[in-house]
Write a protein that holds these residues in place. Structure first.
Motif, PDB file in Angstrom:
ATOM      1  N   LEU A   1       0.830  -1.203   0.000  1.00 49.57           N
ATOM      2  CA  LEU A   1       0.000   0.000   0.000  1.00 49.57           C
ATOM      3  C   LEU A   1       0.866   1.256   0.000  1.00 49.57           C
ATOM      4  N   LEU A   2       1.885   1.232   0.853  1.00 44.96           N
ATOM      5  CA  LEU A   2       2.730   2.422   0.984  1.00 44.96           C
ATOM      6  C   LEU A   2       3.504   2.697  -0.291  1.00 44.96           C
ATOM      7  N   ILE A   3       3.932   1.682  -0.925  1.00 48.88           N
ATOM      8  CA  ILE A   3       4.663   1.880  -2.172  1.00 48.88           C
ATOM      9  C   ILE A   3       3.742   2.482  -3.224  1.00 48.88           C
ATOM     10  N   ALA A   4       2.536   1.977  -3.237  1.00 44.31           N
ATOM     11  CA  ALA A   4       1.566   2.515  -4.185  1.00 44.31           C
ATOM     12  C   ALA A   4       1.364   4.004  -3.955  1.00 44.31           C
ATOM     13  N   LEU A   5       1.378   4.391  -2.688  1.00 46.16           N
ATOM     14  CA  LEU A   5       1.202   5.803  -2.384  1.00 46.16           C
ATOM     15  C   LEU A   5       2.375   6.622  -2.892  1.00 46.16           C
ATOM     16  N   GLY A   6       3.509   5.984  -3.002  1.00 46.63           N
ATOM     17  CA  GLY A   6       4.687   6.661  -3.537  1.00 46.63           C
ATOM     18  C   GLY A   6       5.064   7.877  -2.718  1.00 46.63           C
ATOM     19  N   GLY A   7       5.836   7.665  -1.650  1.00 44.44           N
ATOM     20  CA  GLY A   7       6.213   8.815  -0.828  1.00 44.44           C
ATOM     21  C   GLY A   7       5.055   9.254   0.034  1.00 44.44           C
ATOM     22  N   GLY A   8       4.128   8.373   0.267  1.00 44.68           N
ATOM     23  CA  GLY A   8       2.993   8.676   1.133  1.00 44.68           C
ATOM     24  C   GLY A   8       3.453   9.155   2.496  1.00 44.68           C
ATOM     25  N   ALA A   9       4.552   8.659   2.927  1.00 40.36           N
ATOM     26  CA  ALA A   9       5.044   9.058   4.240  1.00 40.36           C
ATOM     27  C   ALA A   9       5.382  10.528   4.250  1.00 40.36           C
ATOM     28  N   SER A  10       6.003  11.008   3.201  1.00 32.77           N
ATOM     29  CA  SER A  10       6.366  12.417   3.216  1.00 32.77           C
ATOM     30  C   SER A  10       5.118  13.270   3.042  1.00 32.77           C
ATOM     31  N   ALA A  11       4.128  12.738   2.390  1.00 26.99           N
ATOM     32  CA  ALA A  11       2.896  13.499   2.249  1.00 26.99           C
ATOM     33  C   ALA A  11       2.149  13.584   3.568  1.00 26.99           C
ATOM     34  N   ALA A  12       2.507  12.701   4.481  1.00 25.52           N
ATOM     35  CA  ALA A  12       1.778  12.676   5.732  1.00 25.52           C
ATOM     36  C   ALA A  12       2.140  13.836   6.628  1.00 25.52           C
ATOM     37  N   ASP A  13       3.260  14.446   6.416  1.00 21.08           N
ATOM     38  CA  ASP A  13       3.629  15.568   7.265  1.00 21.08           C
ATOM     39  C   ASP A  13       4.657  16.432   6.557  1.00 21.08           C
ATOM     40  N   PRO A  14       4.333  17.669   6.364  1.00 26.45           N
ATOM     41  CA  PRO A  14       5.264  18.535   5.644  1.00 26.45           C
ATOM     42  C   PRO A  14       6.342  19.123   6.539  1.00 26.45           C
ATOM     43  N   GLN A  32      11.217  20.136 -11.178  1.00 25.39           N
ATOM     44  CA  GLN A  32      11.595  18.738 -11.090  1.00 25.39           C
ATOM     45  C   GLN A  32      10.343  17.901 -11.249  1.00 25.39           C
ATOM     46  N   CYS A  33      10.414  16.963 -12.145  1.00 26.69           N
ATOM     47  CA  CYS A  33       9.249  16.137 -12.441  1.00 26.69           C
ATOM     48  C   CYS A  33       8.708  15.488 -11.175  1.00 26.69           C
ATOM     49  N   THR A  34       9.666  15.054 -10.303  1.00 25.54           N
ATOM     50  CA  THR A  34       9.259  14.255  -9.152  1.00 25.54           C
ATOM     51  C   THR A  34       8.508  15.062  -8.117  1.00 25.54           C
ATOM     52  N   THR A  35       8.514  16.370  -8.235  1.00 26.77           N
ATOM     53  CA  THR A  35       7.753  17.164  -7.276  1.00 26.77           C
ATOM     54  C   THR A  35       6.273  16.802  -7.367  1.00 26.77           C
ATOM     55  N   CYS A  36       5.810  16.599  -8.584  1.00 25.89           N
ATOM     56  CA  CYS A  36       4.376  16.397  -8.771  1.00 25.89           C
ATOM     57  C   CYS A  36       4.033  15.080  -9.462  1.00 25.89           C
ATOM     58  N   HIS A  37       5.032  14.397  -9.943  1.00 28.28           N
ATOM     59  CA  HIS A  37       4.742  13.149 -10.673  1.00 28.28           C
ATOM     60  C   HIS A  37       5.487  11.973 -10.048  1.00 28.28           C
ATOM     61  N   ASP A  38       4.777  10.859  -9.946  1.00 26.83           N
ATOM     62  CA  ASP A  38       5.433   9.609  -9.631  1.00 26.83           C
ATOM     63  C   ASP A  38       5.800   8.971 -10.961  1.00 26.83           C
ATOM     64  N   LEU A  39       7.078   8.959 -11.261  1.00 27.87           N
ATOM     65  CA  LEU A  39       7.499   8.576 -12.607  1.00 27.87           C
ATOM     66  C   LEU A  39       7.267   7.098 -12.885  1.00 27.87           C
ATOM     67  N   GLN A  78       5.091  16.052  -3.535  1.00 27.73           N
ATOM     68  CA  GLN A  78       6.232  15.838  -2.655  1.00 27.73           C
ATOM     69  C   GLN A  78       6.306  17.016  -1.695  1.00 27.73           C
ATOM     70  N   LEU A  79       5.833  16.794  -0.476  1.00 31.06           N
ATOM     71  CA  LEU A  79       5.621  17.928   0.429  1.00 31.06           C
ATOM     72  C   LEU A  79       6.907  18.591   0.869  1.00 31.06           C
ATOM     73  N   ASP A  80       8.011  17.844   0.874  1.00 32.67           N
ATOM     74  CA  ASP A  80       9.284  18.447   1.275  1.00 32.67           C
ATOM     75  C   ASP A  80       9.569  19.725   0.497  1.00 32.67           C
ATOM     76  N   ARG A  81       9.184  19.666  -0.771  1.00 28.32           N
ATOM     77  CA  ARG A  81       9.455  20.796  -1.648  1.00 28.32           C
ATOM     78  C   ARG A  81       8.747  22.059  -1.143  1.00 28.32           C
TER      79      ARG A  81
END
Lengths: 358, 523, 153
Positions: free
Chosen positions: B24-37, B340-347, B355-358
Motif C-alpha cells: 500500500l505504501l509503495i503505491a502511495l509513492g512517498g505517502g510518508a512524506s505526504a503525511a507531514d510537511p 523537477q518532475c518528481t515534485t508532482c509526478h510519480d514517474l 512531494q511535500l518536502d518541496r
C-alpha cells in the motif's frame, strides 16, 4: 463728544423717496443716526462693527439652517447630513454659519481687548462695557449650544466635557449640570433645550442687549484713545464725520470678512463626524477652542481653583470700570491695568495653545 | 535538493517495505512524506538516535498498530476523612516546600470539589500519626510514578458517573493513549513524555477556563514549548524545536499571543490536546476547515480536491506553523523555479503525487511550483492572478479617491458604503481562488471591479464638486476685491475732499457743528 | 459741490459717473452673491430622503415572509431586515469582522457574511460562529400597518 446731528436738507430727490419721506419722516431719523462725528484720533480697528456684521450673518444663515434642521436625536444628524449633501448650497450656508460663529467669538474678544487697551470703558461708558461683557457671554453660550446641534460624535462629546466643567462649579455644580443637560446625561432633553436656547432665547437676549449697546455707543459717541472725556462738558478735539467716511471703512472691513468667510467655508467646510454614540468615547475629546483655556486650567490646578478663577475673572472684568478709578487713558499711565491684562492675556493664550497641542 | 531527497526516499521505501502494509505504501509513492510537511530533519534521525525511539518521528509509519489503552484502574481506596484533612495539618509544619504544596492544593479546583491528598496519595487522612496515616501496607502510595499517574487521574476522570455533576468529558484517558505521548509511553515505557500533570499541574490544578491555568488557550503555546522548544529534551526524538518560534510569528500566533484573541488556534487546535498528534494529510483539510469553513467549502469544489491523495492541501500553499497572511505573491515565483518532475509526478507509477518536502520552503509555496509555464493551467493561473490584481487595483484606486475627497472636506459616506460592497466582492473573489475555477473567480473579481468603479465615480463627483466650489470661491473673492476697490476709491475721494476743506479752514475746532461740505451731496 | 481746484467741471462729472457705476456694480454684485445661495438653499431638493421625520421606509410587511430576511438601504447604510417569530427586527448589515456586507441565508436561516462565513443570530444579531468579534448593531424598526420603517440613530 456729544452726538452731533446735522441739519438735513429735506428736498425730495425723486417723487418716490418724497412719498416715503412724507409717510415715515425717516430722513430725520437717518440723519440723527448717521450724521454724527467721531474723534479723529479714534481707532476702532472695526472689531465691534465686524462682530455686528457676523451677528447679522449668523441670523441670516441660522434662519436658513432652521428650515431643514430637526432638533431630535433621531433626526438631527441625518437632517444635517441631508443639508450638506442634498440641499444646494447647504454646505455653504452651514460652513459659513460655522466659521462666522468662530470668528464672531474671536472678534467680540478682540473688540473687548481694543476697548480695554484704549481705556474706552471709562467715564461715561461704564454701562456700555458691562453690557458688552454680557454680549460676550451670550456669544459664547451661543457657540456652546450651537455646537451640540449636529449631534455627531464631536458635538456630543464636546458637550459632555463642556457641561462637566459647569458641573464642577462649587455648591451649585450638580444642579447646574442637571439644568444644562436637562437630566443626568446628555440626551434628547439636552438637545431640545440647547436648540430652544440657541434659536429663541439667545437671539432675543442678544438682540435686546445689542440694541442697548449700540444706542449707548450712539449716545456717547466714540471714545478718544488719546485723552479722557472731560466731566460735565462735551469733549474737545478734531472730529471726522461718521457717515460716510467711517461707514465706508467699516463696509470695506465687512467685505474683507465676507471674503474670508467664503474662503474658509470653501477650503475648510464644516465637517460631520459619525453620529453621536453615547456608548463610545472617541479619543482626544476636547471642548471648542474658546473653552480650551478653562479646560486646560482645570487639568493643571485644583478643580475648585480652576473653576473659580474664570468665574472670578469674568466678575472682575464686568465690574472693571468701577474698580479702575484711574482717569488716565494712555497705556503708559495705566501700568497696573495694562500689565495685569497682558499677563492674563498671555496666560490665556498659553493655556489655549497647550490645550490644542495636548 | 534532489541530491538529499532521493537517498532519504530510498531509506523510507526500505523501511516501509519491512512493514506488512508495504504494498500500500509503495503505491502511495512517498505517502510518508505526504503525511507531514514538517522539515525532514526527522527523517534521517531514527536510525541514529537512541534505540527506544519508535513511532515518534512522524515519517516513520505510525499507522501500523496502535497499542490499545490499558484498562482504567479503580480509585485508590482510603478511609473517609469526614471533612478533616489531617495530612495538611502535619505537612504544613514540615517545611516551606510542604507548606507551599498544601497552599497550592487549597487553591485548586480539586480542593473545591473535595478531592483530597489521599485520593491521589492514598493513606489514612484521619490519623495524625505518621505510622498509621502513611502505612504502605494499608494502601499508602506516596508519590505515584509517572506511568501510574495517568491511570490515577483516569480512575476518576474516565468515570462518567463521577464526572456527571461537573459536566466534564470522560474521554481524556482513552484519548491520551492514542496520542503520540501515550503511544510512546505504552510502547517504549518512555516516561519522559508528557503526562497529565505536565500540562495541568499536580497540586494546583485549575479549570481550563481559568486564565491563569497553563492549559488556558492563551497559555497553551508556551506550555507545549516548555518541552518542544527544548533542544536537549527533544534530541532523542529527532524532531524540530523551532515550532514555537515559527508559530509565534504566524498570523495564528500573532492573533493568539499578541492580540490575545482566544478564538485563534493554539497548538492544541490542530494537534489535539489529550490526543496530541500531528494532523495527517487526510485530515488537514478538516482541521483547517474547522475554523475556515467557507474556504473549506470552496476548496472542496476545486480540481485540487478531486486529486485525493495527490492533492495540494491547505499546507501546500499556506504552510503549517508559519501560516502567513496570504497575498497575490502566492501565485508565482519571481523567477521561474527549478522544475523537477518528481515534485508532482510519480514517474514509475505514472501518477500524480505531491512531494511535500518541496513546500517546506515558503518561497516554493507557489502555483508555478507544479504548474509549468508551458502548461495550459499556467495560463489559467495567470488569468486568475490578473483578474484579482485588476480588482484589487480598482479597489485601491477607489479608496484613494475617496480619501482625497474626504481630505477636501467632502461627505463620502455613500462612496464608503459602495466601497465596502466592492470589498465584499473582492474578498469573495480572493477566497474563490480555492475553487481554482477561472470563471467563478473572474466573475466575482469583475463584480468587485465594477463596484469599486462605482465608488470611485461617486468620489470623483465629490472631488469635481469640490473643485467647482474652489473655482466659484475665486470668482466670489474677485467680486469682493472689486467691491473693496470701488469702496476704497470712494473713500479716497472723501479724504481728498476733507483734506481740501481742512486746507480751507485750518484749525477748525473739532466740535464745530457739521461742516456743510460733509453733507453727502449727490452721491 | 465742486470745491476741487485743479479739474474743471467735465472730468469731475465723468469721475462721478465712474463712481456711480462702481456703486451700482457693487450693489448688484453683492446682492447676486448673497441672494443666489439663499434662494438655492430655500428651494427644496428633489430627493426627500430625510423627509419622513427621520424614519426611512423599508418596504412592505407582505414582502418579507416569516423566517426570511433581506438587505435594504437606510440612507447610505445597508441594513438587514429579518422577519422573526418576535416580529420584524433589523441590524446593521456591515459585518463586524472586515466590513463586508452580510446577507440572509435561507438554507441555514441565519445572517451569514459571505467573506469568512461569519454567522449571526437573525433575531439578536449575536455572533453564532466564525470570525466576527462583535454582534451586528441593532437598528430600530417600526411597523405601521403594512409598512416597515427604519429609525436611524
Amino acid at each position: 463728544m456729544a452726538a452731533n446731528t446735522e441739519p438735513v436738507a429735506a428736498d425730495a430727490a425723486t417723487p418716490a423717496s418724497g412719498w416715503i419721506e412724507e409717510r415715515t419722516q425717516g430722513r430725520a431719523l437717518a440723519a440723527a443716526l448717521l450724521h454724527v462725528r467721531i474723534p479723529a484720533e479714534a481707532r476702532t480697528l472695526y472689531f465691534g462693527g465686524i462682530a455686528l456684521f457676523l451677528f447679522g450673518i449668523q441670523v441670516a444663515t441660522g434662519t436658513l439652517l432652521a428650515l431643514y434642521y430637526k432638533p431630535t436625536p433621531d433626526a438631527a444628524y441625518d437632517s444635517v447630513l441631508f443639508m450638506m449633501s442634498d440641499v444646494s448650497f447647504g454646505w455653504l450656508i452651514r460652513s459659513v454659519h460655522h466659521w462666522a460663529a468662530n470668528l464672531m467669538i474671536l472678534f467680540v474678544v478682540l473688540h473687548l481687548l481694543r476697548v480695554f487697551f484704549q481705556a474706552a470703558y471709562k467715564y461715561p461708558r461704564e454701562l456700555t462695557w458691562v453690557i458688552g461683557i454680557g454680549l460676550l457671554g451670550i456669544t459664547m453660550v451661543f457657540g456652546f449650544t450651537g455646537y451640540l446641534l449636529p449631534w455627531d460624535q464631536r458635538a456630543y462629546w464636546a458637550t459632555v466635557v463642556g457641561t462637566e466643567i459647569a458641573g464642577s462649579v462649587p455648591l451649585i455644580g450638580d444642579q447646574l449640570l442637571l439644568l444644562l443637560r436637562g437630566g443626568v446625561d446628555v440626551t434628547e432633553a439636552t438637545l431640545s433645550r440647547f436648540f430652544g436656547l440657541h434659536v429663541l432665547v439667545l437671539p432675543l437676549v442678544l438682540g435686546g442687549l445689542l440694541a442697548v449697546h449700540l444706542t449707548l455707543v450712539h449716545q456717547l459717541g466714540l471714545a478718544n484713545p488719546k485723552r479722557p472725556d472731560p466731566r460735565g462738558r462735551p469733549p474737545e478735539g478734531k472730529t471726522v464725520p461718521f457717515f460716510p467716511n467711517y461707514v465706508l471703512d467699516e463696509l470695506i472691513a465687512w467685505y474683507i470678512l465676507l471674503a474670508l468667510l467664503v474662503v474658509l467655508a470653501s477650503l475648510f467646510p464644516a465637517g460631520l463626524e459619525a453620529q453621536a454614540n453615547p456608548l463610545e468615547t472617541p479619543p482626544h475629546t476636547k471642548p471648542e477652542w474658546y473653552f480650551l483655556g478653562v479646560y486646560e486650567l482645570l487639568k493643571l490646578v485644583p478643580r475648585i481653583v480652576g473653576i473659580l478663577a474664570p468665574i472670578g475673572g469674568l466678575f472682575l472684568l464686568t465690574v472693571l470700570p468701577f474698580l479702575d478709578r484711574n482717569p488716565e487713558v494712555l497705556a503708559r499711565r495705566r501700568k497696573l491695568a495694562v500689565g495685569t491684562a497682558t499677563v492674563v492675556l498671555v496666560a490665556g493664550i498659553a493655556l489655549t495653545v497647550r490645550g490644542f497641542s495636548s | 535538493m534532489d541530491g538529499h531527497a532521493s537517498p532519504i526516499r530510498v531509506l523510507r521505501l526500505l523501511a516501509a517495505a519491512c512493514l506488512p502494509a508495504a504494498a500500500l505504501l509503495i503505491a502511495l509513492g512517498g505517502g510518508a512524506s505526504a503525511a507531514d510537511p514538517t522539515p525532514s530533519t526527522s527523517a534521517a534521525t531514527p536510525s541514529t538516535s537512541a534505540a527506544p525511539v519508535i513511532g515518534v518521528a512522524p515519517s516513520a509509519s505510525p499507522e501500523a498498530s496502535p497499542i490499545p489503552a490499558p484498562p482504567v484502574p479503580t480509585p485508590i481506596p482510603h478511609p473517609a476523612d469526614g471533612g478533616t484533612n489531617q495530612c495538611v495539618e502535619c505537612h504544613r509544619a514540615v517545611n516551606d516546600r510542604q507548606a507551599a504544596i498544601a497552599t497550592a492544593w487549597e487553591g485548586s479546583i480539586h480542593a473545591k470539589g473535595g478531592v483530597t491528598c489521599a485520593d491521589c496519595h492514598g493513606g489514612d487522612p484521619t490519623s495524625d500519626r505518621m505510622g498509621i496515616a502513611m502505612d504502605r501496607t494499608k494502601g499508602f502510595v506516596g508519590r505515584p510514578s509517572r506511568e501510574q499517574t495517568i491511570g490515577m487521574c483516569g480512575s476518576c476522570h474516565a468515570d462518567p458517573e463521577r464526572m456527571r455533576s461537573y459536566n466534564l468529558p470522560t474521554d481524556q484517558y482513552a484519548k491520551y493513549w492514542t496520542s503520540v505521548h501515550g503511544q510512546r509511553l505504552a510502547a517504549a515505557k518512555d516516561v519522559r513524555v508528557a503526562i497529565c500533570i505536565d500540562c495541568h499541574g499536580s497540586h494546583d490544578i485549575k479549570k481550563a477556563s481559568d486564565p491563569t491555568a497553563p492549559v488556558f488557550p492563551l497559555n497553551v503555546p508556551q506550555l507545549c514549548a516548555g518541552c518542544h522548544a527544548d533542544a536537549d529534551r527533544m534530541k532523542p526524538y529527532g524532531i524540530p524545536t523551532d515550532q514555537f518560534d515559527i508559530y509565534s510569528r504566524s498570523v495564528h500566533g500573532v492573533a493568539l499571543l499578541e492580540e490575545a484573541d482566544t478564538r485563534a488556534p493554539s497548538c492544541a487546535s490542530c494537534h489535539g490536546s489529550h490526543d496530541a498528534k500531528p494532523p495527517r494529510a487526510t485530515e488537514v483539510v478538516e482541521v483547517c476547515g474547522k475554523c475556515h469553513t467557507a474556504t473549506q467549502e470552496l476548496y472542496l469544489q476545486s480540481r485540487h480536491a478531486e486529486l485525493k491523495d495527490a492533492a495540494p492541501k491547505c499546507w501546500t500553499c499556506h504552510g503549517t506553523h508559519d501560516v502567513a497572511k496570504p497575498s497575490e505573491k502566492l501565485f508565482f515565483h519571481p523567477q521561474p523555479p527549478d522544475y523537477q518532475c518528481t515534485t508532482c509526478h510519480d514517474l514509475q507509477a505514472r501518477t500524480l503525487r505531491i512531494q511535500l518536502d518541496r513546500f517546506a520552503n515558503e518561497a516554493d509555496r507557489r502555483c508555478d511550483t507544479c504548474h509549468h509555464p508551458d502548461s495550459d493551467i499556467y495560463a489559467q493561473v495567470e488569468a486568475i492572478a490578473g483578474a484579482l490584481s485588476e480588482a484589487q487595483g480598482a479597489y485601491d484606486a477607489a479608496g484613494g479617491r475617496i480619501g482625497e475627497a474626504a481630505g477636501m472636506g467632502m461627505i463620502v459616506g455613500d462612496a464608503d458604503v459602495t466601497l465596502s460592497e466592492a470589498k465584499t466582492s473582492l474578498i469573495k473573489a480572493q477566497a474563490a481562488v480555492h475553487t481554482t475555477k477561472l470563471t467563478v473567480i473572474a466573475q466575482t473579481a469583475g463584480d468587485a471591479q465594477k463596484k469599486a468603479g462605482d465608488a470611485q465615480a461617486i468620489a470623483q463627483a465629490r472631488l469635481d464638486e469640490s473643485f467647482f466650489r474652489r473655482e466659484a470661491m475665486i470668482v466670489v473673492v474677485a467680486v469682493i476685491v472689486a467691491n473693496v476697490a470701488a469702496l476704497w476709491l470712494m473713500r479716497r475721494r472723501l479724504d481728498r475732499r476733507s483734506a481740501v476743506e481742512a486746507g480751507d479752514a485750518p484749525g477748525t475746532p473739532g466740535d464745530a457743528p457739521g461742516t456743510p461740505g460733509d453733507a453727502p451731496g449727490g452721491e | 459741490m465742486g470745491p476741487d481746484a485743479q479739474p474743471n467741471a467735465k472730468p469731475a462729472v465723468s469721475r462721478r459717473r465712474v463712481l456711480r457705476w462702481l456703486l451700482g456694480f457693487s450693489v448688484i454684485s453683492t446682492a447676486a452673491m448673497v441672494v443666489t445661495p439663499m434662494v438655492g438653499f430655500i428651494v427644496p431638493p428633489k430627493s426627500t430622503a430625510a423627509g419622513s421625520g427621520g424614519k426611512v421606509p423599508a418596504g412592505k410587511v407582505a414582502d418579507l415572509p416569516l423566517g426570511k430576511g433581506k438587505v435594504v438601504p437606510m440612507g447610505s447604510k445597508p441594513v438587514i431586515l429579518v422577519s422573526t417569530e418576535q416580529g420584524i427586527v433589523a441590524h446593521s448589515a456591515i459585518c463586524t469582522h472586515l466590513g463586508c456586507i452580510v446577507a440572509f441565508d435561507d438554507l441555514s436561516g441565519m445572517i451569514v457574511c459571505p467573506c469568512h462565513d461569519g454567522r449571526f443570530n437573525p433575531a439578536t444579531g449575536a455572533v453564532v460562529s466564525g470570525p466576527p468579534p462583535a454582534p451586528l448593531p441593532h437598528v430600530t424598526v417600526s411597523v405601521e400597518g403594512d409598512d416597515i420603517f427604519l429609525v436611524p440613530g
